[in-house]
Write a protein that holds these residues in place. Structure first.
Motif, mmCIF file in Angstrom:
data_model
loop_
_atom_site.group_PDB
_atom_site.id
_atom_site.type_symbol
_atom_site.label_atom_id
_atom_site.label_comp_id
_atom_site.label_asym_id
_atom_site.label_seq_id
_atom_site.Cartn_x
_atom_site.Cartn_y
_atom_site.Cartn_z
ATOM 1 N N TYR A 270 -7.819 6.409 -0.047
ATOM 2 C CA TYR A 270 -7.577 5.322 0.993
ATOM 3 C C TYR A 270 -6.078 4.941 1.127
ATOM 4 O O TYR A 270 -5.519 5.014 2.149
ATOM 5 C CB TYR A 270 -8.468 4.029 0.826
ATOM 6 C CG TYR A 270 -8.146 3.037 1.684
ATOM 7 C CD1 TYR A 270 -8.674 2.783 2.921
ATOM 8 C CD2 TYR A 270 -7.043 1.999 1.138
ATOM 9 C CE1 TYR A 270 -8.001 2.027 3.774
ATOM 10 C CE2 TYR A 270 -6.671 0.982 2.115
ATOM 11 C CZ TYR A 270 -7.276 0.921 3.488
ATOM 12 O OH TYR A 270 -6.645 -0.048 4.259
ATOM 13 N N ILE A 271 -5.573 4.840 -0.192
ATOM 14 C CA ILE A 271 -4.007 4.645 -0.104
ATOM 15 C C ILE A 271 -3.290 5.664 0.616
ATOM 16 O O ILE A 271 -2.175 5.753 1.278
ATOM 17 C CB ILE A 271 -3.664 4.363 -1.517
ATOM 18 C CG1 ILE A 271 -4.261 2.933 -1.735
ATOM 19 C CG2 ILE A 271 -2.018 4.225 -1.580
ATOM 20 C CD1 ILE A 271 -3.899 2.285 -3.131
ATOM 21 N N ASN A 272 -3.616 6.994 0.021
ATOM 22 C CA ASN A 272 -2.917 8.314 0.558
ATOM 23 C C ASN A 272 -3.212 8.143 2.156
ATOM 24 O O ASN A 272 -2.190 8.586 2.737
ATOM 25 C CB ASN A 272 -3.516 9.403 -0.011
ATOM 26 C CG ASN A 272 -2.945 10.667 0.236
ATOM 27 O OD1 ASN A 272 -1.623 10.619 0.109
ATOM 28 N ND2 ASN A 272 -3.323 11.691 0.585
ATOM 29 N N ASP A 273 -4.369 7.853 2.730
ATOM 30 C CA ASP A 273 -4.254 8.119 4.152
ATOM 31 C C ASP A 273 -3.684 6.976 4.605
ATOM 32 O O ASP A 273 -3.465 7.098 6.111
ATOM 33 C CB ASP A 273 -5.929 7.884 4.469
ATOM 34 C CG ASP A 273 -6.674 9.094 4.028
ATOM 35 O OD1 ASP A 273 -6.093 10.132 3.585
ATOM 36 O OD2 ASP A 273 -8.070 9.063 3.838
ATOM 37 N N ASN A 274 -3.208 5.746 4.181
ATOM 38 C CA ASN A 274 -2.966 4.790 4.842
ATOM 39 C C ASN A 274 -1.498 4.572 4.544
ATOM 40 O O ASN A 274 -0.808 3.560 4.786
ATOM 41 C CB ASN A 274 -3.622 3.566 4.748
ATOM 42 C CG ASN A 274 -4.969 3.590 5.180
ATOM 43 O OD1 ASN A 274 -5.037 3.413 6.634
ATOM 44 N ND2 ASN A 274 -5.981 3.980 4.588
ATOM 45 N N LYS A 275 -1.018 5.370 3.568
ATOM 46 C CA LYS A 275 0.538 5.014 3.159
ATOM 47 C C LYS A 275 1.375 5.071 4.170
ATOM 48 O O LYS A 275 2.691 4.186 3.998
ATOM 49 C CB LYS A 275 0.741 5.894 1.982
ATOM 50 C CG LYS A 275 1.236 7.626 2.288
ATOM 51 C CD LYS A 275 1.249 8.405 1.407
ATOM 52 C CE LYS A 275 1.481 9.691 1.702
ATOM 53 N NZ LYS A 275 1.250 10.956 0.909
ATOM 54 N N LYS A 276 1.461 5.797 5.152
ATOM 55 C CA LYS A 276 2.462 5.708 6.342
ATOM 56 C C LYS A 276 2.405 4.447 7.118
ATOM 57 O O LYS A 276 3.246 3.967 7.595
ATOM 58 C CB LYS A 276 2.292 7.186 7.214
ATOM 59 C CG LYS A 276 2.666 8.179 6.391
ATOM 60 C CD LYS A 276 3.398 9.244 6.996
ATOM 61 C CE LYS A 276 4.142 10.496 6.226
ATOM 62 N NZ LYS A 276 2.874 11.606 5.848
#
Ligand code: FAD
Length: 358
Positions: A270-276
């Motif tokens: 989830y964090i990887n998908d939303n980091k940007k």
């Protein structure tokens, strides 16, 4: 390199360079290590090595230092346990809740549930911390001496585990020394008992070689999301395969640890998908994520230790490991889920209040 005295072109000594020792630093702890304040006033320094390669060089030292500082936290925790458990068996105060086992008017404080809770917590965390250190040490050896394929994977695991070893061992190390001090009651605050020195000396380990906040950001922001969670996914797959092979531990405990790692992976993705789209997410949630991983990892290590110890010829050793594994599963593993729930709350309430309102 900043020389104390400038050197003339002909090799003779010139004027003093603008560098002086200001004073000994007055530190909270580590008093025997006489670090000092250095003042640089228009001092002339010389570059050693290639331009722009300094940070890379420093990390050669820094990565080993981070592991060593983790051990500093772990060692202090172990010392605190030894002092506190000795004291708890000697100090007479109060009577056991179920009546004194010896009929005495006061019992050693080891009979009290809260004292036992503190000692068991320190010990369960310290022994799992040793497992983490040995596991990371093994990966270091593999990264140096194994075949190429194993080498590369071990190097990835060393990278993943280095910030965890630094931060989790020292954060929990300070917790342990404070809990050890608490076991001493008022005597713990008095210098003569010696336990307060461990509290002071462990505190720095959370700060130097990169604060633990920075370690957590390295863990989540670089080691986990830079390769789109690939190394963590690989690591968790190995944990699951290893759990499946354990035959001497409670299957429910295996299932719980597996579930915690599965939840960790969901959150990491989830964090990887939303980091940007949520640029503050990693920074604001990193410490909780590292703690969630640390408590999950210790759950895995406790099952490994309990499984291995179950057939040990030293029955007391085997029983100690089983008691501690059960305590960890009952009382400490859930901290992983608590920290994960904090990560899952995101960064909104952390980033909302304007800086000037602080
Ligand atoms: C006793 C002692 C011995 C030391 N020995 C050495 C030594 O031998 N060699 C050496 O080079 N250094 C040494 N240090 C320095 C030490 O490594 C640094 O103090 C430490 O890394 C923290 O850096 P800082 O003090 O600049 O803190 P800062 O970077 O100012 O950090 C302050 C706070 O802000 C947080 N923070 C900063 N940046 C970010 C960010 N981007 N995101 C989120 N949070 C952030 C930090 O986590 C911290 O909580 C020593 C320090 C001490 C106290």
């Amino acid at each position: 390199l900043v020389p104390k005295i400038s050197v003339n072109a002909d090799g003779s000594l010139g004027a003093p360079n603008g560098v002086t020792v200001g004073s000994i630093e007055h530190k909270m702890g580590l008093k025997a290590s006489a670090t000092c304040v250095m003042n640089y006033d228009n001092a002339k320094g010389f570059l050693v090595g290639e331009p722009d390669r300094g940070l890379v060089c420093m990390f050669t030292m820094m990565n080993y230092e981070r592991l060593a500082i983790g051990l500093q936290g772990l060692g202090n925790a172990q010392a605190a346990y030894q002092m506190a458990s000795d004291y708890a068996k000697e100090r007479l105060q109060g009577v056991a809740a179920e009546g004194s086992p010896t009929g005495a008017v006061s019992d050693p404080i080891i009979v009290h549930g809260d004292v036992r809770r503190m000692l068991l917590t320190i010990r369960a965390m310290t022994e799992a911390g040793r497992a983490l250190s040995v596991f990371t040490g093994k990966q270091l050896d593999l990264a140096k001496y194994a075949s190429d394929e194993v080498k590369a994977k071990a190097a990835r695991y060393v990278g993943l585990l280095t910030p965890v070893s630094k931060a989790f061992l020292t954060d929990r190390g300070l917790d342990a020394t404070i809990m050890g001090q608490q076991v001493f009651g008022g005597h713990g605050y008095i210098r003569e008992t010696g336990i307060e020195q461990f509290v002071r000396d462990t505190r720095i380990a959370q700060i130097y070689e990169g604060t633990n906040g920075i370690q957590a950001i390295d863990f989540l922001g670089r080691k986990i999301t830079h390769d789109n969670v690939a190394t963590l996914t690989e690591f968790v797959a190995e944990v699951n395969a290893s759990l499946a092979e354990l035959s001497q531990v409670n299957p429910a405990h295996k299932a719980t640890v597996g579930q915690v790692f599965a939840e960790l992976l969901v959150t990491a993705n989830y964090i990887n998908d939303n980091k940007k789209t949520q640029p503050a997410l990693v920074n604001a949630c990193a410490v909780d994520f590292l703690d969630a991983f640390g408590y999950a990892l210790y759950g895995y290590f406790w099952l490994l230790m309990a499984d291995k110890a179950s057939n040990h010829e030293d029955k007391t050793f085997a029983a100690q490991k089983q008691y501690l594994a059960d305590f960890y599963m009952d009382k400490l593993l859930s901290k992983s889920q608590y920290h994960l729930s904090q990560v899952n709350q995101g960064d909104k309430s952390i980033m909302a209040m304007p800086a000037e309102m602080f």
